[in-house]
Design a protein around this motif. Structure first.
Motif, PDB file in Angstrom:
ATOM      1  N   TYR A  23       0.827  -1.210   0.000  1.00  0.00           N
ATOM      2  CA  TYR A  23       0.000   0.000   0.000  1.00  0.00           C
ATOM      3  C   TYR A  23       0.855   1.251   0.000  1.00  0.00           C
ATOM      4  CZ  TYR A  23      -3.438   3.488   1.438  1.00  0.00           C
ATOM      5  OH  TYR A  23      -4.229   4.603   1.502  1.00  0.00           O
ATOM      6  N   ARG A  24       1.934   1.243   0.789  1.00  0.00           N
ATOM      7  CA  ARG A  24       2.806   2.410   0.839  1.00  0.00           C
ATOM      8  C   ARG A  24       3.634   2.547  -0.432  1.00  0.00           C
ATOM      9  NH1 ARG A  24       1.089   0.958   5.410  1.00  0.00           N
ATOM     10  NH2 ARG A  24       0.949   2.339   7.224  1.00  0.00           N
ATOM     11  N   MET A  25       3.835   1.444  -1.118  1.00  0.00           N
ATOM     12  CA  MET A  25       4.521   1.510  -2.402  1.00  0.00           C
ATOM     13  C   MET A  25       3.602   2.017  -3.506  1.00  0.00           C
ATOM     14  SD  MET A  25       7.750   0.615  -2.606  1.00  0.00           S
ATOM     15  CE  MET A  25       7.853   0.045  -4.302  1.00  0.00           C
ATOM     16  N   VAL A  65       7.113  -7.231  -6.640  1.00  0.00           N
ATOM     17  CA  VAL A  65       5.870  -7.124  -7.403  1.00  0.00           C
ATOM     18  C   VAL A  65       5.417  -5.665  -7.478  1.00  0.00           C
ATOM     19  CG1 VAL A  65       3.420  -7.708  -7.422  1.00  0.00           C
ATOM     20  CG2 VAL A  65       5.119  -9.469  -6.883  1.00  0.00           C
ATOM     21  N   ALA A  66       5.430  -4.984  -6.326  1.00  0.00           N
ATOM     22  CA  ALA A  66       5.016  -3.578  -6.298  1.00  0.00           C
ATOM     23  C   ALA A  66       5.947  -2.716  -7.134  1.00  0.00           C
ATOM     24  CB  ALA A  66       4.976  -3.078  -4.846  1.00  0.00           C
ATOM     25  N   LEU A  67       7.240  -3.000  -7.092  1.00  0.00           N
ATOM     26  CA  LEU A  67       8.201  -2.239  -7.892  1.00  0.00           C
ATOM     27  C   LEU A  67       7.914  -2.423  -9.375  1.00  0.00           C
ATOM     28  CD1 LEU A  67      10.776  -0.469  -7.886  1.00  0.00           C
ATOM     29  CD2 LEU A  67      12.102  -2.590  -7.951  1.00  0.00           C
ATOM     30  N   ASP A  68       7.624  -3.658  -9.784  1.00  0.00           N
ATOM     31  CA  ASP A  68       7.283  -3.905 -11.186  1.00  0.00           C
ATOM     32  C   ASP A  68       6.013  -3.150 -11.580  1.00  0.00           C
ATOM     33  OD1 ASP A  68       9.461  -5.551 -11.492  1.00  0.00           O
ATOM     34  OD2 ASP A  68       8.333  -7.417 -11.208  1.00  0.00           O
ATOM     35  N   MET A  69       5.035  -3.104 -10.679  1.00  0.00           N
ATOM     36  CA  MET A  69       3.790  -2.387 -10.967  1.00  0.00           C
ATOM     37  C   MET A  69       4.046  -0.895 -11.115  1.00  0.00           C
ATOM     38  SD  MET A  69       1.257  -4.524  -8.392  1.00  0.00           S
ATOM     39  CE  MET A  69      -0.253  -3.609  -8.764  1.00  0.00           C
ATOM     40  N   LEU A  70       4.910  -0.349 -10.251  1.00  0.00           N
ATOM     41  CA  LEU A  70       5.245   1.072 -10.362  1.00  0.00           C
ATOM     42  C   LEU A  70       5.952   1.362 -11.679  1.00  0.00           C
ATOM     43  CD1 LEU A  70       6.523   2.167  -6.820  1.00  0.00           C
ATOM     44  CD2 LEU A  70       4.439   2.896  -7.962  1.00  0.00           C
ATOM     45  N   ARG A  71       6.893   0.498 -12.022  1.00  0.00           N
ATOM     46  CA  ARG A  71       7.670   0.724 -13.244  1.00  0.00           C
ATOM     47  C   ARG A  71       6.817   0.574 -14.494  1.00  0.00           C
ATOM     48  NH1 ARG A  71      13.196  -2.409 -11.262  1.00  0.00           N
ATOM     49  NH2 ARG A  71      14.268  -0.549 -10.477  1.00  0.00           N
ATOM     50  N   SER A  72       5.748  -0.207 -14.393  1.00  0.00           N
ATOM     51  CA  SER A  72       4.882  -0.400 -15.552  1.00  0.00           C
ATOM     52  C   SER A  72       4.017   0.823 -15.829  1.00  0.00           C
ATOM     53  CB  SER A  72       3.973  -1.616 -15.353  1.00  0.00           C
ATOM     54  OG  SER A  72       2.984  -1.359 -14.371  1.00  0.00           O
ATOM     55  N   ARG A  73       3.879   1.684 -14.840  1.00  0.00           N
ATOM     56  CA  ARG A  73       3.134   2.926 -15.052  1.00  0.00           C
ATOM     57  C   ARG A  73       3.955   3.842 -15.960  1.00  0.00           C
ATOM     58  NH1 ARG A  73       1.476   4.346  -8.794  1.00  0.00           N
ATOM     59  NH2 ARG A  73       0.179   2.497  -8.408  1.00  0.00           N
ATOM     60  N   LEU A 119       7.893  10.325  -5.988  1.00  0.00           N
ATOM     61  CA  LEU A 119       9.231   9.740  -6.043  1.00  0.00           C
ATOM     62  C   LEU A 119       9.336   8.746  -7.193  1.00  0.00           C
ATOM     63  CD1 LEU A 119       9.758   8.941  -2.239  1.00  0.00           C
ATOM     64  CD2 LEU A 119      10.441  11.014  -3.462  1.00  0.00           C
ATOM     65  N   ALA A 120      10.549   8.582  -7.710  1.00  0.00           N
ATOM     66  CA  ALA A 120      10.801   7.534  -8.685  1.00  0.00           C
ATOM     67  C   ALA A 120      10.633   6.173  -8.001  1.00  0.00           C
ATOM     68  CB  ALA A 120      12.210   7.670  -9.254  1.00  0.00           C
ATOM     69  N   PRO A 121      10.304   5.111  -8.763  1.00  0.00           N
ATOM     70  CA  PRO A 121      10.046   3.810  -8.140  1.00  0.00           C
ATOM     71  C   PRO A 121      11.154   3.314  -7.223  1.00  0.00           C
ATOM     72  CG  PRO A 121       9.294   3.776 -10.408  1.00  0.00           C
ATOM     73  CD  PRO A 121       9.995   5.101 -10.206  1.00  0.00           C
ATOM     74  N   ALA A 122      12.406   3.418  -7.662  1.00  0.00           N
ATOM     75  CA  ALA A 122      13.503   2.909  -6.833  1.00  0.00           C
ATOM     76  C   ALA A 122      13.659   3.735  -5.557  1.00  0.00           C
ATOM     77  CB  ALA A 122      14.805   2.910  -7.626  1.00  0.00           C
ATOM     78  N   GLU A 123      13.483   5.046  -5.667  1.00  0.00           N
ATOM     79  CA  GLU A 123      13.544   5.901  -4.473  1.00  0.00           C
ATOM     80  C   GLU A 123      12.435   5.534  -3.501  1.00  0.00           C
ATOM     81  OE1 GLU A 123      15.269  10.122  -6.294  1.00  0.00           O
ATOM     82  OE2 GLU A 123      13.106   9.789  -6.156  1.00  0.00           O
TER      83      GLU A 123
END
Length: 300
Positions: A23-25, A65-73, A119-123
């Motif tokens: 959720y926080r991601m 999984v959340a990182l992949d979802m963020l990057r897919s945006r 923020l960027a996904p990695a940040e």
């Protein structure tokens, strides 16, 4: 107990933490549910015989999984890192930060999610996992496929932005005037007045529920709402001639707007301000996210 039953039990024990991380991601309860479900699929297909810390393994999986979802945006791109930056951090970033090293989990709320979404996904991952969930940098680095030093720098960069947003001396009374003026211009179709209230590089973000609701009620010829729009012209075009039933509210103590027919909020509009201009608008339609906030109607 059968191995599948044992795994299911351990998974349910770790579900609250996984959902909190996701959720926080992602900033969406619905997307967090999807990320947790994907973590279960991956667990069910994996031989975990050699996994010593299943809770840590699940946290890592749901984070990826959340990182992949963020990057897919398509809404944002990560800042480029050169080879030197991947392997080293500045002296300031590598040194312990007495304020930044404090775990902030107890102070997380919807207002912080607005900042995190910039923020960027990695940040975002580095900050969330380290500052909010106290995960060591070497474990986060493995998820990001970067060195611990570079990961520490990502978290430090994110922390500075979060702390800067929190320390802003914004005037709520002036912010309320801006929201009132924005809603008035929206209702009356005053496009140029909307432009005057919006930063030229304003960003409009919308969750999936808000997009579907807007699509269902879109008038013929009205602009299509997307997950992310940039620029004052595009954002003003979405709101011009609309917001007829939106009202100014306090959202977790910050001036915002809500569409609340019959007194029940169906959509929220969070604003991020820079002085008297709006630099970001977040449209929230997800019912769980709406129920999680403290909302106060501001009567004229």
């Amino acid at each position: 107990m059968h191995d599948d039953d044992w795994l299911a039990e351990r998974f349910e024990e770790n579900r609250p933490r996984m959902h909190a991380v996701a959720y926080r991601m992602l900033g969406s309860a619905t997307e967090a549910d999807d990320a947790v479900q994907e973590a279960w699929f991956r667990l069910s297909r994996t031989d975990t015989g050699d996994v010593r810390n299943l809770g840590g393994w699940l946290t890592t999986v749901v984070s990826r999984v959340a990182l992949d979802m963020l990057r897919s945006r398509t809404s944002r791109r990560e800042d480029p890192f050169d080879d030197a930056e991947r392997d080293t951090a500045t002296a300031d970033d590598a040194a312990p930060d007495p304020e930044g090293e404090v775990v902030l989990a107890d102070s997380v709320g919807p207002a912080l999610l607005v900042v995190l979404d910039s923020l960027a996904p990695a940040e975002r991952l580095a900050f969330v996992l380290h500052d909010l969930f106290a995960m060591p940098f070497d474990e986060i680095a493995a998820i990001l496929e970067r060195t611990p030093a570079a990961t520490r720098q990502l978290a430090s960069r994110a922390r500075r932005r979060v702390q800067g947003a929190r320390s802003s001396s914004a005037d709520p009374a002036r912010q309320r005037l801006v929201v009132d003026a924005f809603l008035a211009a929206s209702r009356n179709g005053q496009f140029h007045d909307l432009l005057a209230l919006l930063d030229p590089d304003v960003v409009l973000r919308a969750d999936e529920v808000a997009i579907e609701n807007a699509r269902a009620g879109r008038a013929q010829g009205a602009p299509e709402l997307a997950r992310l729009l940039r620029g004052a012209d595009a954002v003003a075009g979405v709101f011009s001639g609309r917001a007829a039933h939106a009202e100014t509210v306090l959202l977790d103590g910050v001036p915002a707007a809500a569409y609340a027919p019959g007194g029940r909020p169906k959509a929220l509009f969070r604003f991020t301000f820079d002085g008297d201009r709006i630099v970001a608008i977040d449209m929230v339609g997800d019912p769980e996210s709406i129920d999680a906030v403290e909302l106060t109607l501001l009567r004229p």
